[in-house]
Write an enzyme that holds these catalytic residues in place. Structure first.
Site, PDB file in Angstrom:
ATOM      1  N   PHE A  80       6.524   8.702  -8.627  1.00  0.00           N
ATOM      2  CA  PHE A  80       6.003   7.536  -7.904  1.00  0.00           C
ATOM      3  C   PHE A  80       6.930   7.120  -6.762  1.00  0.00           C
ATOM      4  O   PHE A  80       6.492   6.467  -5.817  1.00  0.00           O
ATOM      5  CB  PHE A  80       5.926   6.312  -8.830  1.00  0.00           C
ATOM      6  CG  PHE A  80       4.964   6.407  -9.970  1.00  0.00           C
ATOM      7  CD1 PHE A  80       3.607   6.221  -9.771  1.00  0.00           C
ATOM      8  CD2 PHE A  80       5.409   6.644 -11.259  1.00  0.00           C
ATOM      9  CE1 PHE A  80       2.718   6.272 -10.832  1.00  0.00           C
ATOM     10  CE2 PHE A  80       4.531   6.695 -12.334  1.00  0.00           C
ATOM     11  CZ  PHE A  80       3.188   6.516 -12.112  1.00  0.00           C
ATOM     12  N   SER A 124      -2.283   9.768  -1.953  1.00  0.00           N
ATOM     13  CA  SER A 124      -3.077   8.639  -1.467  1.00  0.00           C
ATOM     14  C   SER A 124      -4.329   9.127  -0.748  1.00  0.00           C
ATOM     15  O   SER A 124      -4.329  10.195  -0.123  1.00  0.00           O
ATOM     16  CB  SER A 124      -2.213   7.850  -0.487  1.00  0.00           C
ATOM     17  OG  SER A 124      -3.000   6.963   0.258  1.00  0.00           O
ATOM     18  N   TYR A 149       3.730   7.351   7.024  1.00  0.00           N
ATOM     19  CA  TYR A 149       3.624   7.245   5.562  1.00  0.00           C
ATOM     20  C   TYR A 149       2.587   8.252   5.046  1.00  0.00           C
ATOM     21  O   TYR A 149       2.825   9.003   4.099  1.00  0.00           O
ATOM     22  CB  TYR A 149       3.230   5.811   5.176  1.00  0.00           C
ATOM     23  CG  TYR A 149       2.568   5.704   3.830  1.00  0.00           C
ATOM     24  CD1 TYR A 149       3.321   5.786   2.661  1.00  0.00           C
ATOM     25  CD2 TYR A 149       1.182   5.562   3.707  1.00  0.00           C
ATOM     26  CE1 TYR A 149       2.711   5.719   1.415  1.00  0.00           C
ATOM     27  CE2 TYR A 149       0.570   5.496   2.481  1.00  0.00           C
ATOM     28  CZ  TYR A 149       1.331   5.577   1.342  1.00  0.00           C
ATOM     29  OH  TYR A 149       0.716   5.528   0.113  1.00  0.00           O
ATOM     30  N   LYS A 153       2.845  11.827   2.549  1.00  0.00           N
ATOM     31  CA  LYS A 153       2.029  12.168   1.373  1.00  0.00           C
ATOM     32  C   LYS A 153       1.411  13.558   1.539  1.00  0.00           C
ATOM     33  O   LYS A 153       1.417  14.378   0.618  1.00  0.00           O
ATOM     34  CB  LYS A 153       0.923  11.119   1.163  1.00  0.00           C
ATOM     35  CG  LYS A 153       1.435   9.755   0.755  1.00  0.00           C
ATOM     36  CD  LYS A 153       2.051   9.777  -0.632  1.00  0.00           C
ATOM     37  CE  LYS A 153       2.632   8.447  -1.042  1.00  0.00           C
ATOM     38  NZ  LYS A 153       3.482   8.527  -2.246  1.00  0.00           N
ATOM     39  N   ASP A 295      -7.099   0.776  11.220  1.00  0.00           N
ATOM     40  CA  ASP A 295      -8.038   0.644  10.098  1.00  0.00           C
ATOM     41  C   ASP A 295      -9.317   1.436  10.348  1.00  0.00           C
ATOM     42  O   ASP A 295      -9.779   1.548  11.488  1.00  0.00           O
ATOM     43  CB  ASP A 295      -8.430  -0.826   9.898  1.00  0.00           C
ATOM     44  CG  ASP A 295      -7.467  -1.562   8.979  1.00  0.00           C
ATOM     45  OD1 ASP A 295      -6.549  -0.914   8.435  1.00  0.00           O
ATOM     46  OD2 ASP A 295      -7.643  -2.782   8.806  1.00  0.00           O
TER      47      ASP A 295
HETATM   48  N1  UFG Z   1      -7.571  -6.708   5.249  1.00  0.00           N
HETATM   49  C1  UFG Z   1      -7.845  -7.926   5.836  1.00  0.00           C
HETATM   50  N2  UFG Z   1      -6.826  -8.851   5.867  1.00  0.00           N
HETATM   51  C2  UFG Z   1      -5.593  -8.613   5.356  1.00  0.00           C
HETATM   52  C3  UFG Z   1      -5.345  -7.366   4.752  1.00  0.00           C
HETATM   53  C4  UFG Z   1      -6.359  -6.424   4.735  1.00  0.00           C
HETATM   54  O1  UFG Z   1      -8.944  -8.175   6.315  1.00  0.00           O
HETATM   55  O2  UFG Z   1      -4.727  -9.504   5.434  1.00  0.00           O
HETATM   56  C5  UFG Z   1      -8.645  -5.697   5.193  1.00  0.00           C
HETATM   57  C6  UFG Z   1      -8.346  -4.432   5.957  1.00  0.00           C
HETATM   58  O3  UFG Z   1      -8.697  -4.553   7.309  1.00  0.00           O
HETATM   59  C7  UFG Z   1      -9.174  -3.404   5.183  1.00  0.00           C
HETATM   60  C8  UFG Z   1      -9.123  -3.919   3.728  1.00  0.00           C
HETATM   61  O4  UFG Z   1      -8.795  -5.300   3.840  1.00  0.00           O
HETATM   62  O5  UFG Z   1     -10.494  -3.427   5.611  1.00  0.00           O
HETATM   63  C9  UFG Z   1      -8.098  -3.217   2.872  1.00  0.00           C
HETATM   64  O6  UFG Z   1      -6.822  -3.274   3.494  1.00  0.00           O
HETATM   65  P1  UFG Z   1      -5.482  -2.928   2.683  1.00  0.00           P
HETATM   66  O7  UFG Z   1      -4.355  -3.157   3.619  1.00  0.00           O
HETATM   67  O8  UFG Z   1      -5.467  -3.653   1.389  1.00  0.00           O
HETATM   68  O9  UFG Z   1      -5.651  -1.395   2.322  1.00  0.00           O
HETATM   69  P2  UFG Z   1      -5.857  -0.104   3.239  1.00  0.00           P
HETATM   70  O10 UFG Z   1      -7.147   0.505   2.815  1.00  0.00           O
HETATM   71  O11 UFG Z   1      -5.668  -0.400   4.660  1.00  0.00           O
HETATM   72  O12 UFG Z   1      -4.635   0.796   2.792  1.00  0.00           O
HETATM   73  C10 UFG Z   1      -4.451   1.154   1.434  1.00  0.00           C
HETATM   74  C11 UFG Z   1      -2.961   1.327   1.138  1.00  0.00           C
HETATM   75  C12 UFG Z   1      -2.391   2.537   1.815  1.00  0.00           C
HETATM   76  C13 UFG Z   1      -3.218   3.726   1.529  1.00  0.00           C
HETATM   77  C14 UFG Z   1      -4.674   3.489   1.819  1.00  0.00           C
HETATM   78  C15 UFG Z   1      -5.469   4.652   1.295  1.00  0.00           C
HETATM   79  O13 UFG Z   1      -2.242   0.193   1.562  1.00  0.00           O
HETATM   80  O14 UFG Z   1      -1.092   2.775   1.298  1.00  0.00           O
HETATM   81  O15 UFG Z   1      -5.136   2.313   1.140  1.00  0.00           O
HETATM   82  O16 UFG Z   1      -6.742   4.641   1.801  1.00  0.00           O
HETATM   83  F1  UFG Z   1      -2.771   4.749   2.301  1.00  0.00           F
END
Ligand code: UFG
Length: 337
Positions: A80, A124, A149, A153, A295
């Site tokens: 991990f 991931s 990052y 992976k 995103d």
């Molecule tokens: N989001 C918001 N506001 C925030 C945070 C996130 O609207 O404050 C939205 C993002 O735009 C996205 C969703 O919530 O649509 C999920 O965002 P996250 O940051 O929670 O997760 P991600 O899918 O961007 O990323 C995660 C992990 C990464 C990994 C990825 C794999 O953080 O480590 O999933 O798909 F690589």
């Protein structure tokens, strides 16, 4: 059978320790607490009644790592340990490449010295390139990744795959996580981001508990049902059980495989806000903000392979994810502090 968890005091590592123990495995933890807390070991003891052996080491330090293998007969390793902040990896790419890749090489070299041939790796869903078709299955095209990052992976997946090809008796499972959320039902362990959270659920949890004023919803003009980003959120306990299934798979020497760990179901940001508001009993405030660079609109798994081959599938849904996150956050408003 002893299982070594590098990064075992972290969010996913600690939940996996609980499930491995419940499944009858002996847990050994290596962690340098760079993004975790020693208090986790106490909490794990409260949950399991066991004090897991802890090695406070950097996995890249081969001399220190050898001691773990000298003192324990390790049947398999779950790796991990690694840096995991997407945004930070863009700012300090060399640290990410050095840390994540170096520690994996050191680990695999020391495993080889001690004849340990079973490895499970935390990968991931980020390895799937934007061009892959939804839902992502394990055959989907990988790369290009949008940040260092993600590349670490993907590179580590390649390193393990090449090593397995060259060493017929080596067994490995690469687990591609979708979006792990929630916490152990006891509320004793959970996600504890160091600074302001980057990820959605820990951010919502801080808004719900009152330490952050509101959530910024990054974009409501995506081509999704309500315009907000869609992800495959998976309860961390389900994810942890996926690791137990993967460990059993490598120990039975079934070969080298890649599995998605997701639910197969996409949830939007606004659906998550609504479910969390219900779980915590009050409205979670939010404002629509511009899209976050990097995103994608949607990301969710085809999770059939893990069910077919590992016999694993998720048991917990969105309401349990929010309930358990809230239970953890409300009992530990400042995390492990
Ligand atoms: N989001 C918001 N506001 C925030 C945070 C996130 O609207 O404050 C939205 C993002 O735009 C996205 C969703 O919530 O649509 C999920 O965002 P996250 O940051 O929670 O997760 P991600 O899918 O961007 O990323 C995660 C992990 C990464 C990994 C990825 C794999 O953080 O480590 O999933 O798909 F690589």
């Amino acid at each position: 059978m002893k299982i070594l968890l590098t990064g075992g005091a972290g969010y996913i590592g600690s939940h996996t320790a609980v499930e491995l123990d419940a499944a009858g495995f002996e847990v050994v933890i290596a962690d340098n607490f760079s993004n975790s807390s020693p208090i986790v070991l106490e909490r794990l003891e409260t949950i399991t009644g066991k004090r897991f052996p802890l090695y406070e080491i950097d996995v890249a330090d081969k001399t220190a790592l050898r001691r773990v293998f000298e003192e324990n007969e390790i049947g398999a390793v779950i790796h991990f340990a690694g840096y995991k902040a997407v945004g930070e990896s863009v700012s300090i790419p060399l640290s990410y490449y050095r840390n994540n890749i170096d520690s994996t090489l050191s680990l695999m070299e020391v495993m080889a010295e001690f004849g340990c041939k079973n490895l499970v790796f935390s990968s991931s869903a980020t390895v799937y390139g934007n061009r892959a078709k939804l839902p992502f299955d394990e055959e989907a095209k990988t790369g290009p990744c949008t940040n260092p990052y993600g590349w670490t992976k993907l590179f580590i997946e390649q390193i393990i795959t090449d090593y397995a090809k060259a060493n017929g008796d080596f067994s490995s499972v690469l687990l591609r996580y979708f979006n792990p959320v929630g916490a152990h039902e006891s509320g004793l362990i959970g996600e504890d981001p160091k600074d302001v959270p980057n990820n959605l659920m820990p951010y919502i949890a801080r808004v719900a508990v009152g330490t952050l004023p509101f959530l910024s919803v990054y974009g409501n003009d995506y081509p999704t049902p309500d315009g907000t980003g869609v992800r495959d959120y998976i309860h961390v306990t389900d994810l942890a059980k996926g690791h137990v299934a993967a460990v059993k798979y490598v120990l039975e020497k079934k070969g080298n495989e890649i599995f998605n760990l997701g639910t197969g179901k996409g949830i939007s940001v606004l659906e998550m806000v609504k479910a969390y508001s219900e779980a915590c009993g009050h409205e979670v405030g939010y404002k629509i903000a511009p899209r976050r660079p990097g995103d994608i609109a949607e990301c969710y798994a085809n999770a059939e392979k893990a069910e077919k081959i590992l016999g694993w599938k998720v048991e917990l849904g969105l309401s349990e994810m929010c309930r358990d996150s809230w239970n953890w956050q409300s009992k530990n408003p400042e995390g492990y502090k």
